[in-house]
Design a protein around this motif. Sequence first.
Motif, PDB file in Angstrom:
ATOM      1  N   ASP A  57       0.975  -1.245   0.041  1.00 53.14           N
ATOM      2  CA  ASP A  57      -0.026   0.096  -0.091  1.00 53.14           C
ATOM      3  C   ASP A  57       0.813   1.187   0.046  1.00 53.14           C
ATOM      4  OD1 ASP A  57      -2.278   1.432  -0.161  1.00 53.14           O
ATOM      5  OD2 ASP A  57      -3.085   0.790   2.012  1.00 53.14           O
ATOM      6  N   ASN A  58       0.187   2.468  -0.332  1.00 50.36           N
ATOM      7  CA  ASN A  58       1.062   3.655  -0.422  1.00 50.36           C
ATOM      8  C   ASN A  58       0.943   4.451   0.764  1.00 50.36           C
ATOM      9  OD1 ASN A  58      -1.685   4.461  -0.388  1.00 50.36           O
ATOM     10  ND2 ASN A  58      -1.504   5.741  -2.182  1.00 50.36           N
ATOM     11  N   GLN A  59       0.476   3.944   2.003  1.00 52.06           N
ATOM     12  CA  GLN A  59       0.575   4.450   3.454  1.00 52.06           C
ATOM     13  C   GLN A  59       0.254   3.474   4.340  1.00 52.06           C
ATOM     14  OE1 GLN A  59      -2.757   7.273   3.497  1.00 52.06           O
ATOM     15  NE2 GLN A  59      -4.295   5.750   2.792  1.00 52.06           N
ATOM     16  N   ILE A  60       0.838   3.962   5.286  1.00 50.86           N
ATOM     17  CA  ILE A  60       0.973   3.237   6.837  1.00 50.86           C
ATOM     18  C   ILE A  60      -0.416   3.504   7.529  1.00 50.86           C
ATOM     19  CG2 ILE A  60       1.849   2.518   9.134  1.00 50.86           C
ATOM     20  CD1 ILE A  60       4.506   3.315   7.619  1.00 50.86           C
ATOM     21  N   ASP A  61      -0.970   2.440   7.843  1.00 49.38           N
ATOM     22  CA  ASP A  61      -2.440   2.553   8.826  1.00 49.38           C
ATOM     23  C   ASP A  61      -1.899   3.045  10.150  1.00 49.38           C
ATOM     24  OD1 ASP A  61      -4.452   2.388  10.381  1.00 49.38           O
ATOM     25  OD2 ASP A  61      -5.310   0.544   9.652  1.00 49.38           O
ATOM     26  N   THR A  62      -2.217   4.242  10.731  1.00 49.56           N
ATOM     27  CA  THR A  62      -1.614   4.889  11.826  1.00 49.56           C
ATOM     28  C   THR A  62      -2.418   4.254  12.986  1.00 49.56           C
ATOM     29  OG1 THR A  62      -3.225   6.723  11.778  1.00 49.56           O
ATOM     30  CG2 THR A  62      -1.294   7.343  10.582  1.00 49.56           C
ATOM     31  N   ALA A  63      -3.648   3.849  12.925  1.00 50.06           N
ATOM     32  CA  ALA A  63      -4.056   3.102  13.990  1.00 50.06           C
ATOM     33  C   ALA A  63      -3.670   1.891  14.490  1.00 50.06           C
ATOM     34  CB  ALA A  63      -5.877   2.959  13.640  1.00 50.06           C
TER      35      ALA A  63
END
Length: 425
Positions: free
Chosen positions: A260-266
């Motif tokens: 994916d193009n981003q990390i899940d901050t949760a």
Amino acid sequence: MLLAAVVAAATATWYFLRPAAQTSAPSGPPRPMMGWGGPVPVKTVPAERGELDVRLRAIGTVTPLASVTVRSRVDGELIRLAFNEGDRVRKGALLAEIDPAPYRVGLAQAEGQLQQNQAQLKNAETELARYRLLFEQDSIARQQVEAQEALVNQLRGTLKSNQAQVDDARLKLGWTRIEAPIEGRVGLRRVDAGNLISSGDSEGIVSIVQTRPIAVMFTVPERDLATVREEMARGRSLEVEAWDRDDRKPIASGVLRTFDNQIDTATGTVRLKAEFANADDALFPNQFVNVRLAVRSIQDAVTIPADSVQFGSRGSYVYVINGGKANIRPVALGASDGVKVVVEDGLEGGEQVVLEGLDRLREGSNVILADSDGSMEGGIRAPGAPGAGGPAAGTRPSGAPSAGAGAPGTPAASSGAPGGPRPGG
């Protein structure tokens, strides 16, 4: 009488308060104490030197590469379903058919209007040619020529509109044949033949999922993303294995495609996508699987089972066996494949590390090493092993007292006095 009673009381007192008869102890070698006060039974494994494949473990979900809900583009009666539930279909295969009669009528009307306007245009173009000839002969006014030119252009525009209506009617007629937009497996039908269906139906007629190939979506911690990106940047094809829900049997093998193009901050994780050929349909959409992602391979590494590592206030350590004693050895750990862990410092290949029996060990504890069958070195078995815990039920060692005889240091349980009848009074 009084004298007889005193003698009887003295005899009874001597009988019950006398020291118990000594019996011979069971013959055979003495057994060592196994417990907190004696040697601790343990099982050991050697530290191995060799290659270790670093694998990331995660729980993944099987996801089709494409999923389509087949809906009708036109309204009408569903007259036929041309598929069997659960079948594999190719792209363009006929799935269903809507009654085409109303749309054939609409096409005929559009074609008739088109033909009528074509005739009007042809007549107007002929008149325009005649008007131009008369204008050159100065027989009519220029205004008549211009009016005829405008009529011709108007009919040409109308003709284009008629052609579009014909194309639209022909397109709708073609939509009465519902074809598979992708190749895949069809599900259960959601409507039966004979029903009136509409282009606005959200349920659709049936769904199709692409299962060859198929994808598995899973997540890894963000700390491992750098390693994955580095290996993919080198052009390596990272192998991904899908295991069953119990994590005991491999199901399929594929390759990592992207992340994916981003990390899940949760959650602090990033989603990855692996692709599997799935030629045998072993993976099923929405199935949960255990994923093992091979990231890299470490050569000439000292490895031990991860379960043998202990953690304390001063860091990680293991128990190493030297001369029948357990000694604490601090270790520096490296990468792990989930089962084995690399020891970067503190151990050499071949050293014996305690794997089982760790809960009762202390620095310098005496140990007894277990064999693979649960027996101990020297012919002594570990507690719970076959033959452990003394003689079998129903047998007694040579020299042991028989049933009913008093144990050493306890009163006899028999009713008769030893050596003769019990004195009476």
